[in-house]
Design an enzyme around this catalytic site. Structure first.
Site, mmCIF file in Angstrom:
data_model
loop_
_atom_site.group_PDB
_atom_site.id
_atom_site.type_symbol
_atom_site.label_atom_id
_atom_site.label_comp_id
_atom_site.label_asym_id
_atom_site.label_seq_id
_atom_site.Cartn_x
_atom_site.Cartn_y
_atom_site.Cartn_z
ATOM 1 N N GLU A 1 -4.743 29.906 14.441
ATOM 2 C CA GLU A 1 -4.665 31.343 14.663
ATOM 3 C C GLU A 1 -4.976 31.697 16.110
ATOM 4 O O GLU A 1 -4.329 32.570 16.708
ATOM 5 C CB GLU A 1 -5.642 32.075 13.739
ATOM 6 C CG GLU A 1 -5.387 31.852 12.255
ATOM 7 C CD GLU A 1 -6.205 30.713 11.684
ATOM 8 O OE1 GLU A 1 -6.693 30.854 10.554
ATOM 9 O OE2 GLU A 1 -6.363 29.666 12.364
ATOM 10 N N ALA B 1 1.184 -5.144 -1.090
ATOM 11 C CA ALA B 1 2.512 -5.749 -1.157
ATOM 12 C C ALA B 1 2.454 -6.888 -2.158
ATOM 13 O O ALA B 1 1.496 -7.678 -2.167
ATOM 14 C CB ALA B 1 2.940 -6.265 0.214
ATOM 15 N N CYS C 1 -12.038 32.506 13.054
ATOM 16 C CA CYS C 1 -10.697 33.027 13.316
ATOM 17 C C CYS C 1 -10.533 34.442 12.776
ATOM 18 O O CYS C 1 -9.802 35.263 13.354
ATOM 19 C CB CYS C 1 -9.648 32.112 12.696
ATOM 20 S SG CYS C 1 -9.544 30.499 13.499
ATOM 21 N N GLY D 1 -8.496 -6.533 -1.488
ATOM 22 C CA GLY D 1 -7.507 -7.231 -2.305
ATOM 23 C C GLY D 1 -7.451 -6.726 -3.748
ATOM 24 O O GLY D 1 -7.903 -5.627 -4.066
ATOM 25 N N LEU E 1 -8.909 -3.207 -5.402
ATOM 26 C CA LEU E 1 -7.909 -2.244 -5.853
ATOM 27 C C LEU E 1 -8.027 -1.985 -7.352
ATOM 28 O O LEU E 1 -8.017 -0.838 -7.805
ATOM 29 C CB LEU E 1 -6.510 -2.763 -5.526
ATOM 30 C CG LEU E 1 -6.117 -2.787 -4.042
ATOM 31 C CD1 LEU E 1 -4.924 -3.702 -3.817
ATOM 32 C CD2 LEU E 1 -5.804 -1.385 -3.543
ATOM 33 N N TRP F 1 2.244 -13.203 4.619
ATOM 34 C CA TRP F 1 3.103 -12.029 4.684
ATOM 35 C C TRP F 1 4.144 -12.031 3.582
ATOM 36 O O TRP F 1 4.822 -13.034 3.342
ATOM 37 C CB TRP F 1 3.791 -11.940 6.044
ATOM 38 C CG TRP F 1 2.852 -11.663 7.181
ATOM 39 C CD1 TRP F 1 2.530 -12.512 8.197
ATOM 40 C CD2 TRP F 1 2.105 -10.474 7.385
ATOM 41 N NE1 TRP F 1 1.623 -11.903 9.041
ATOM 42 C CE2 TRP F 1 1.337 -10.662 8.564
ATOM 43 C CE3 TRP F 1 2.010 -9.277 6.690
ATOM 44 C CZ2 TRP F 1 0.488 -9.678 9.062
ATOM 45 C CZ3 TRP F 1 1.157 -8.293 7.180
ATOM 46 C CH2 TRP F 1 0.406 -8.495 8.356
ATOM 47 N N ARG G 1 -1.863 -0.472 15.737
ATOM 48 C CA ARG G 1 -1.368 -1.183 16.914
ATOM 49 C C ARG G 1 0.115 -0.938 17.192
ATOM 50 O O ARG G 1 0.532 -1.006 18.335
ATOM 51 C CB ARG G 1 -1.573 -2.703 16.748
ATOM 52 C CG ARG G 1 -3.000 -3.120 16.525
ATOM 53 C CD ARG G 1 -3.160 -4.636 16.494
ATOM 54 N NE ARG G 1 -2.381 -5.280 15.445
ATOM 55 C CZ ARG G 1 -2.749 -5.334 14.163
ATOM 56 N NH1 ARG G 1 -3.859 -4.742 13.766
ATOM 57 N NH2 ARG G 1 -2.001 -5.965 13.276
ATOM 58 N N ARG H 1 -1.917 4.156 8.408
ATOM 59 C CA ARG H 1 -3.310 4.006 8.857
ATOM 60 C C ARG H 1 -3.702 5.138 9.805
ATOM 61 O O ARG H 1 -4.820 5.656 9.727
ATOM 62 C CB ARG H 1 -3.495 2.661 9.563
ATOM 63 C CG ARG H 1 -3.468 1.451 8.658
ATOM 64 C CD ARG H 1 -3.606 0.164 9.470
ATOM 65 N NE ARG H 1 -3.641 -1.016 8.615
ATOM 66 C CZ ARG H 1 -3.758 -2.258 9.073
ATOM 67 N NH1 ARG H 1 -3.834 -2.463 10.391
ATOM 68 N NH2 ARG H 1 -3.787 -3.273 8.237
ATOM 69 N N HIS I 1 -8.434 26.652 16.675
ATOM 70 C CA HIS I 1 -7.653 26.663 15.455
ATOM 71 C C HIS I 1 -6.272 27.269 15.679
ATOM 72 O O HIS I 1 -5.984 27.849 16.729
ATOM 73 C CB HIS I 1 -8.411 27.417 14.371
ATOM 74 C CG HIS I 1 -9.625 26.698 13.879
ATOM 75 N ND1 HIS I 1 -10.428 27.176 12.867
ATOM 76 C CD2 HIS I 1 -10.185 25.518 14.256
ATOM 77 C CE1 HIS I 1 -11.419 26.330 12.642
ATOM 78 N NE2 HIS I 1 -11.297 25.330 13.480
#
Length: 354
Positions: free
Chosen positions: A56, A160, A90, A295, A299, A181, A218, A195, A54
């Site tokens: 500390e 989008a 810690c 999709g 959502l 796209w 990627r 991501r 950690h």
């Protein structure tokens, strides 16, 4: 300079250190620590990766003259842990190092800590100053805070849409295809960064079939999130990228199916409480955050259930005229900015304390 101003200055340094490990510490929080003696920083460190020492520990061990620790103040943006996990407590190291003063940003909501770290320090005679830049410290670890305080993952929505409000053209729902796209290279690269910062990324059945997404990172180096897909009737073909075995994948379904090396099946009821069932299962699996990429049906289900924390919405310049309508959001304040060839709206849903 007053003690309050000094405390804030050193706490900001803790936050700068902590965020360096964004995407690597989950399900642990991001934590930075600074050791100050005689008005100067003599040691600092941060929690680099889940399972490793950690903040500390790294800060204390970085001090070249350990004898100075007895005259030092340790700054840390989250309450020091007090329990044995993958690493020792810690708080015990701080006490053993005879550090007389600790300044803390956030209270740790993890039931295994939850004030016990501070109590242990004070019981050993250490002075503890709390709540320094607490709002900023909480915000940095909003996923960790949400997970423990609300007992569910932090939920980020992303999509989008075109200028006329569509996220896709009208396509055959039963044919494996490719994405339509709306955004450009810059926006798509930013999504890969997002991501890498979440523990899981999720899509619905129709999106998995229509776009055949890889749902991995990627375009930059970073953590590969757990891929999550809904497949109620197990109708998705095994040839999809989601089932290529390169990244662990979780399938929510109503049907029994044996697990494989990289693919796990979780049975949940596909009823009116589906979003809650999904989040309950992800919580049980220690997933602190999930990015939902579509999709529209998936959502909208989370939006209507009010089980989301932020939305990231790109609006491109294209016009489809017809197709799949974008989700409908409640009217909430949003931060708008230009992102590549799109407008990016960042919407945060605040419901009291993080």
């Amino acid at each position: 300079m007053s003690d309050h101003t000094l405390h804030q200055s050193y706490m900001r340094r803790c936050l700068e250190l902590a965020v360096t490990a964004s995407g690597y510490t989950a399900p642990n929080p991001m934590v930075g620590a600074v050791v100050v003696c005689d008005g100067s920083i003599i040691g600092e460190g941060f929690h680099r990766q889940y399972g490793e020492p950690h903040a500390e520990v790294n800060a204390i061990h970085s001090v070249r003259e350990p004898e100075r620790l007895e005259r030092s103040t340790l700054y840390v943006n989250l309450e020091p842990c007090s329990h044995h996990g993958k690493t020792p407590p810690c708080a015990d190291l701080i006490i053993a190092s005879r550090i007389p003063h600790v300044v803390v940003g956030s209270f740790d909501p993890n039931p295994l800590v939850a004030g016990r770290g501070i109590a242990k320090l004070r019981a050993a005679g250490c002075q503890v100053t709390e709540h320094v830049l607490e709002t900023e410290c909480d915000r940095l670890n909003v996923r960790f805070m949400t997970f423990h305080r609300k007992r569910r993952p932090y939920v980020a929505l992303k999509w989008a849409q075109t200028s006329d409000g569509f996220i896709d053209t009208a396509r055959d729902r039963d044919v494996v295809g490719r994405p339509t796209w709306i955004t450009g290279w810059y926006e798509q690269t930013l999504v890969h960064k997002w991501r890498s910062e979440e523990q899981a990324i999720m899509v619905g059945t129709n999106t998995a079939l229509a776009d055949n997404p890889m749902l991995n990172v990627r375009r930059r180096q970073g953590h590969q999130p757990l891929r999550v897909v809904l497949d109620r009737q197990l109708r998705l073909p095994a040839s999809l990228h989601l089932f290529d075995g390169t990244v662990p994948t979780l399938v929510f379904t109503e049907k029994q199916h044996p697990d494989t090396a990289q693919i796990t099946y979780a049975i949940v009821p596909f009823d009116s409480q589906l979003p809650q069932h999904i989040l309950d299962e992800l919580f049980r699996r220690n997933i602190t955050s999930v990015l939902i990429e579509g999709g529209t049906q998936l959502l909208q289900t989370f939006i209507d259930a009010e089980l989301w924390d932020e939305a990231r919405v790109f609006t491109g310049t294209a016009l489809f005229g017809d197709g799949v309508k974008a989700p409908v959001m409640p009217l909430l304040p949003a931060k708008e900015s230009t992102c590549g060839d799109s407008t990016l709206r960042m919407i945060t849903r605040r419901t009291g304390r993080i």
